[in-house]
Write an enzyme that holds these catalytic residues in place. Structure first.
Site, mmCIF file in Angstrom:
data_model
loop_
_atom_site.group_PDB
_atom_site.id
_atom_site.type_symbol
_atom_site.label_atom_id
_atom_site.label_comp_id
_atom_site.label_asym_id
_atom_site.label_seq_id
_atom_site.Cartn_x
_atom_site.Cartn_y
_atom_site.Cartn_z
ATOM 1 N N ASP A 20 1.027 -0.849 0.386
ATOM 2 C CA ASP A 20 0.401 0.025 0.172
ATOM 3 C C ASP A 20 0.935 1.062 -0.261
ATOM 4 O O ASP A 20 1.598 1.561 1.151
ATOM 5 C CB ASP A 20 -0.718 -0.232 1.591
ATOM 6 C CG ASP A 20 -1.732 1.460 1.383
ATOM 7 O OD1 ASP A 20 -1.724 2.096 0.403
ATOM 8 O OD2 ASP A 20 -2.101 1.188 2.573
ATOM 9 N N LYS A 83 2.757 11.636 -3.812
ATOM 10 C CA LYS A 83 1.790 10.439 -4.095
ATOM 11 C C LYS A 83 1.211 11.456 -5.035
ATOM 12 O O LYS A 83 -0.012 11.360 -5.703
ATOM 13 C CB LYS A 83 1.252 9.882 -3.656
ATOM 14 C CG LYS A 83 -0.072 8.862 -3.962
ATOM 15 C CD LYS A 83 0.175 7.812 -2.685
ATOM 16 C CE LYS A 83 -1.595 7.052 -3.627
ATOM 17 N NZ LYS A 83 -1.862 5.946 -2.656
ATOM 18 N N GLU A 185 -7.300 0.512 -4.199
ATOM 19 C CA GLU A 185 -6.662 0.593 -2.564
ATOM 20 C C GLU A 185 -8.689 -0.117 -2.434
ATOM 21 O O GLU A 185 -8.351 -0.782 -0.816
ATOM 22 C CB GLU A 185 -6.516 2.228 -2.119
ATOM 23 C CG GLU A 185 -4.971 2.004 -2.282
ATOM 24 C CD GLU A 185 -4.774 3.616 -2.567
ATOM 25 O OE1 GLU A 185 -5.654 4.480 -1.669
ATOM 26 O OE2 GLU A 185 -3.882 3.694 -2.398
ATOM 27 N N ASP A 207 -12.319 5.468 1.596
ATOM 28 C CA ASP A 207 -10.979 5.263 2.158
ATOM 29 C C ASP A 207 -10.576 7.225 2.145
ATOM 30 O O ASP A 207 -10.364 7.635 0.924
ATOM 31 C CB ASP A 207 -10.773 5.028 0.778
ATOM 32 C CG ASP A 207 -8.433 4.799 1.352
ATOM 33 O OD1 ASP A 207 -8.789 5.171 1.998
ATOM 34 O OD2 ASP A 207 -8.648 4.302 0.693
#
Ligand code: AMP
Length: 620
Positions: A20, A83, A185, A207
């Site tokens: 992850d 990211k 994810e 999320d």
């Protein structure tokens, strides 16, 4: 999590690392000898590792906790939240926002992309991400002495576009990993939740991490089928934004009280950022938090050092951040509309990402879905566990696991008059491949330019272009060109165009490094007309279709708001039911490409839209 699966001959099988790769923290998992997925702690015993990279003055590379610890004294050479930049163009709004708040230098790369300056070196974003991936590989390798771990499944937000996926894959490659699959994810979280349990459930995965927000609705069916029904999100909405609100509040307050601007001092900013995040996390547990930053400015306006001391309470943070939570909830409402589901039809809601520990977030989710979120998953660990399960399933040719993911964006080409012609609709199950036929748009046109476009939240974004040449000189509309779009299991897009007369073909794989500068993109949009293809049907039917599609999109967008206003009266409920029927009929006509039916239903839908607009603009 119980042991879902005993693997046959597992010792002979190469193990796959599930990673992850988070905005704030990263996590790695492996399937152990019993067939149970396990998160691997790092050397410090932590199950997650900060996604932070730093280079010291002596050129030493630091990753994780050790990089975080020195971030205040070496802010300029410490890269966090990379990211947020991966696969982005230099002139995008997201990169502009990141530049405003970052302590390190973000500069323009040679292809309109982004480079990060650390010490005297320039790094591409995939290179920085690769350093984090390498660290995660190292964490996994330490737990398995003597075993070579090379293969990986890496997760990305469901809402990542093609460029961001490709760049993540590049990062894996730079890190020396064989990335056998990129998975979303939320899908990974659902896998960790439901794998091996033979459930039949409709679930939502909410999320909210450090930098991104994703929501997905999935159907877990018998026989290990995980089908994503709809997905949406925002790659620039996460914990960082909450921290920024607290920082702004502290900065304004400090300026008013002490007359000094903390924004002008990089080290002070970094300390403030840490303090804001710490206070935010504390306020998930207690209702008041003290923020103390002695000597935050070493020399103030009157030559004396300045200290920051402030008490922050939960109610203030909630007031500062309520619109951020509301944005998440709005996206969820839209996803329910896309999935054609009501919130109460879901069986379970999973919370993923560190930010879901915030009580205001939990309250908003519980209120929207009418149920308390599931407590059975660990928000920081489920995603890596899901990635490890998927890796294992891929290696063992697992027949009891089928992942059906969807594409988060609509994809198509630009046709004459700058119309977007969709080939793959949002939320189409991948892998997929679709074709459509086009024609030349001018007489004697011997080349066509295929401009590949992604529609992201109503915005058209060019992904790439190529030219099919060598067409026979003929009157416009006579030459037929077949355009094919394919999306593979990693969500990566390729496009080809074929002259149906000669069979001559051209294709591209759309990649982040196709390197379009802002100017080129602009130019492409402007110049496109002279080469563009035409959709192979009459202008009239094209107009009807576009009108119907526009109406559908507008009505869908207003639906949740209208429902909220009128649902309490019988009359309102009846109107909503009617509107839903008209919407269904229009969608059906569009699916069947039935122009007459489109005309008819569009009229009714236009009336619905007028009514909807009246409801939402009515003063309450
Ligand atoms: P992730 O990307 O899932 O690791 O999430 C990291 C984000 O969650 C960061 O913005 C953290 O500040 C935030 N976070 C972690 N723990 C908490 C907490 N207890 N309360 C509020 N936010 C938290």
């Amino acid at each position: 999590m119980g042991a879902p699966h005993k693997w046959h001959d597992w010792k002979k099988m190469e193990r796959v690392i599930g990673i992850d790769l988070g905005t704030t923290n990263s996590c790695v998992a492996l399937i152990d000898a019993d067939g149970t997925p396990q998160v691997i702690p790092n050397r410090g015993g932590y199950k997650t590792t900060p996604s932070i990279v730093a280079i010291t003055e002596s050129g030493k590379r630091l990753v994780g906790h050790i990089a975080k610890r020195q971030s205040i004294t070496n802010a300029e050479n410490t890269v966090y939240t990379a990211k947020r930049l991966i696969g982005r163009k230099w002139d995008s709004a997201q990169v502009r926002a990141a530049r405003k708040n970052s302590g390190y230098n973000i500069v323009e790369g040679p292809h309109g992309d982004v480079r990060i300056q650390v010490q005297d070196q320039l790094y591409s974003v995939p290179e920085i991400s690769a350093m984090i991936l390498q660290e995660m590989k190292f964490v996994a390798a330490e737990a398995c002495p003597g075993e070579e771990l090379l293969k990986a499944v890496i997760t990305v937000p469901a809402y990542f576009n093609d460029g961001q996926r490709q760049a993540t894959k590049d990062a894996g490659q730079i890190a020396g990993l064989d990335v056998i699959r990129i998975i979303n994810e939320p899908t990974a979280a659902a896998l960790a939740f439901g794998y091996g349990k033979d459930l039949q459930k409709l679930i939502a995965v909410f999320d909210l991490g450090g930098g991104t927000f994703d929501v997905s609705i999935l159907e877990i069916g018998s026989g290990g089928v995980f089908r994503v029904v709809a997905t949406a999100g925002d790659t620039f909405l996460g914990g960082e934004d909450f921290d920024a609100r607290i920082m702004d509040w502290l900065i304004d307050d400090f300026r008013a009280a002490q007359g000094a601007d903390l924004r002008e001092d990089r080290m002070a900013l970094q300390r403030l950022k840490d303090a804001a995040e710490r206070a935010k996390c504390e306020l998930s547990v207690v209702t008041e938090s003290d923020i103390n930053l002695p000597f935050v400015i070493s020399v103030g306006p009157s030559n004396e050092p300045l200290h920051l001391q402030r008490t922050l309470d939960r109610a203030t943070v909630e007031a500062l951040c309520s619109d951020l939570v509301e944005r998440c909830i709005e996206i969820c409402r839209g996803t329910l509309v896309d999935a054609r589901l009501r919130a109460d039809e879901l069986d379970e809601v999973l919370l993923v990402g560190g930010m879901t520990r915030m009580p205001m977030v939990q309250r908003a989710v519980a209120e929207l879905f009418g149920r308390e979120p599931s407590k059975n998953v660990h928000p920081d660990e489920v995603v890596a566990i899901g990635a490890a399960i998927q890796g294992h399933a891929l290696m063992s040719d697992e027949e009891n696991l089928i992942l059906l993911d969807v594409t988060p964006h609509a994809l198509g080409v630009l046709t004459t008059g700058k119309h977007f012609e969709e080939l793959i609709a949002q939320n189409t199950t991948v892998p997929t491949s679709q074709t459509k036929n086009f024609t030349t748009s001018r007489d004697a046109q011997t080349a066509v330019k295929i401009l590949v476009i992604q529609r992201e939240a109503e915005e058209l974004q060019p992904l790439g272009e190529f030219i099919l040449t060598g067409l026979r000189s003929a009157p416009k509309g006579e030459i037929e060109i077949e355009v094919r779009f394919s999306i593979d299991s990693d969500g990566i897009v390729s496009v080809s165009a074929k002259d149906l007369e000669t069979g001559i073909e051209q294709s591209i794989q759309v990649t982040a490094t196709s390197g379009l500068t802002a100017e080129e993109v602009h130019q492409m949009m402007e110049n496109a007309n002279e080469y563009l293809v035409d959709r192979k049907h009459s202008d009239e039917s094209e107009g009807v279709r576009q009108h119907a599609e526009k109406l559908v999109a507008e009505v869908e967008k207003l639906f949740p708001q209208v429902e909220a206003v009128v649902a309490s009266s019988d009359f309102g409920r009846e109107a909503i039911a009617k509107a839903r029927t008209v919407l269904e009929r229009t969608r059906d006509a569009l699916d069947r490409r039935d122009v007459d039916a489109m005309k008819e239903t569009s009229e009714s839908l236009a009336r619905t839209l007028r009514m909807f607009k009246g409801v939402v603009t009515r003063p309450s």
